[in-house]
Write an enzyme that holds these catalytic residues in place. Structure first.
Site, short mmCIF file in Angstrom:
data_model
loop_
_atom_site.label_atom_id
_atom_site.label_comp_id
_atom_site.label_asym_id
_atom_site.label_seq_id
_atom_site.Cartn_x
_atom_site.Cartn_y
_atom_site.Cartn_z
N ARG A 190 0.84 -1.19 0.00
CA ARG A 190 0.00 0.00 0.00
C ARG A 190 0.88 1.25 0.00
O ARG A 190 2.06 1.20 0.35
CB ARG A 190 -0.92 0.02 1.22
CG ARG A 190 -1.87 -1.17 1.31
CD ARG A 190 -2.71 -1.09 2.58
NE ARG A 190 -3.66 -2.19 2.68
CZ ARG A 190 -3.41 -3.35 3.28
NH1 ARG A 190 -2.21 -3.56 3.84
NH2 ARG A 190 -4.33 -4.30 3.34
N LYS A 204 -2.51 -1.88 7.55
CA LYS A 204 -3.89 -1.41 7.64
C LYS A 204 -4.74 -2.29 8.55
O LYS A 204 -5.56 -1.80 9.33
CB LYS A 204 -4.50 -1.36 6.24
CG LYS A 204 -5.96 -0.91 6.21
CD LYS A 204 -6.48 -0.90 4.79
CE LYS A 204 -7.95 -0.51 4.74
NZ LYS A 204 -8.47 -0.55 3.34
N ARG A 231 -1.61 -1.49 -6.58
CA ARG A 231 -1.70 -2.68 -5.73
C ARG A 231 -2.60 -3.73 -6.39
O ARG A 231 -2.29 -4.92 -6.40
CB ARG A 231 -2.24 -2.28 -4.36
CG ARG A 231 -2.50 -3.43 -3.39
CD ARG A 231 -2.79 -2.89 -2.00
NE ARG A 231 -3.43 -3.85 -1.11
CZ ARG A 231 -2.78 -4.74 -0.37
NH1 ARG A 231 -1.46 -4.81 -0.45
NH2 ARG A 231 -3.44 -5.56 0.44
N HIS A 243 -3.84 -9.87 2.96
CA HIS A 243 -5.28 -10.03 3.11
C HIS A 243 -5.58 -11.13 4.11
O HIS A 243 -4.96 -12.20 4.09
CB HIS A 243 -5.93 -10.35 1.76
CG HIS A 243 -6.00 -9.17 0.85
ND1 HIS A 243 -5.09 -8.97 -0.17
CD2 HIS A 243 -6.85 -8.12 0.80
CE1 HIS A 243 -5.39 -7.85 -0.81
NE2 HIS A 243 -6.45 -7.32 -0.24
#
Length: 371
Positions: free
Chosen positions: A213, A238, A309, A332
């Site tokens: 990111r 994040k 990304r 993720h």
């Protein structure tokens, strides 16, 4: 036995004390009401029922401020600012209501009002950036719903149910599917080179090589990058989980060039920029200004930095990595979220099918079809 106390404001305070139960008190305007409440509470204690909770007089404005102070404040600064912005819209509609008086119908009215305002924006031909998308309303309702969850479970407001749970929410949206078309990557890098500051071009290359990111790239520290083992540690991400990202040879070359650049501030712990503000090599504000100039020069006004990304993750899938391997690189936490970032080109799959078929022309068996 209950105790009734007359307060200086000429009200009546009922205090109930029972062994094994917490001391409970409430204030009433009339002595009769105080006595009735105390007797009702004592009956519940004697019968072994749970303590009845009074309906809270907590105003929505007080509740949302407490939520921002106790819940949002411990999240990342970016999330905290985003929730403050959503809270302003909720506050403008629900401010005059008690938290326990907000009904599903009222929540549905708020939802429809926000969505209608979007359609009005379309009618007045406002720019696409100014439109209120359904996912925005969905996030506002998610904040409102979690406020009730916290109030019910932790604040003990006496709320019987969460009114948002009975309201249909707008769809989350299909997600962006913008990928680099032939020639666009070269145009971006050429525009970054013409800018005169190589750091923007380096950030673009790192994004395409690692699927990091924007904040993760600009926050890269020298101590977190091991060029010999070709890995980069991201201690803060994040989703709140640290991860280690493998580096391609091209990423190592780019980082080596960035580390040796005379543009880096002497003694800075960061490769590009990062916290604290006094130690930034390239501030976030300056980076976004430079990025806007680069994409405008390249003729890609609709292209976002985060789309790099998307592009990198899709390329990782196309070279043959499994979903689990890609998720390890991208960070993720669920396969469902990963699928929203993975967009394969059908024309690329054609060549892959040919390689997997090994010269065969069809997936169907070569045996003759029955007549």
């Amino acid at each position: 036995m209950a105790t009734l106390i007359k307060t200086p404001s000429r009200n009546w305070k009922a205090v109930v004390r029972k062994r094994g139960w917490p001391t409970t008190a409430r204030t009433f305007r009339l002595k009769r009401d105080a006595a009735d409440w105390a007797r009702h509470l004592e009956d519940h204690i004697v019968s072994g029922d749970a303590l009845p909770q009074p309906r809270s007089r907590l105003l929505f404005g007080q509740a949302i401020e407490r939520y921002l102070r106790e819940v949002s404040a411990i999240k990342s600064p970016k999330t905290y600012q985003a929730e403050r912005g959503r809270a302003k819209h909720l506050l403008g509609f629900f401010e005059k209501y008690f938290l326990t008086s907000i009904t599903p119908d009222l929540v549905a009215t708020y939802r429809d009002m926000r969505l209608v305002s979007r359609h009005r924006n379309v009618i007045t031909h406002r720019s696409p950036e100014a439109l209120l998308a359904p996912p925005t309303v969905r996030l506002e309702l998610a904040l409102l719903s979690h406020l009730y969850v916290v109030a019910i479970r932790e604040w003990r407001t006496g709320q019987i149910f969460n009114p948002v749970s009975l309201v249909r929410r707008p769809p989350p949206g299909p997600g962006r599917q913008r990928r680099l078309n032939p020639g666009e990557e070269h145009a971006l890098l050429r525009a970054a080179s013409d800018l005169g500051d190589p750091r923007v071009g380096w950030a673009i290359r790192i994004a395409l090589e690692t699927a990091m990111r924007q904040g993760e790239i600009l926050g890269l520290r020298l101590a977190d990058v091991d060029l010999r083992q070709r890995v980069a540690l991201l201690p803060t991400t994040k989703n709140g989980h640290a991860r280690t990202v493998p580096l391609t040879r091209a990423a190592v070359e780019t980082l080596t060039e960035a580390m040796a650049s005379p543009r880096r501030r002497a003694g800075s712990a960061f490769i590009f920029c990062g916290q604290p503000p006094g130690d930034r090599a390239l501030s976030q504000c300056r980076f976004w200004t430079a990025w806007d100039a680069v994409r405008s020069e390249a003729g890609l006004v609709d292209f976002r930095f985060h789309d790099l990304r998307h592009e990198a993750i899709s390329r990782l899938v196309e070279v043959g990595l499994s979903d689990q391997e890609v998720a390890t690189i991208s960070g993720h936490r669920s396969m469902q979220m990963l699928k929203r970032y993975t967009h394969l080109r059908a024309q690329d799959l054609v060549a892959r099918l040919d390689r997997l078929l090994g010269g065969r022309d069809s997936l169907v068996s070569s045996a003759p079809m029955p007549t």
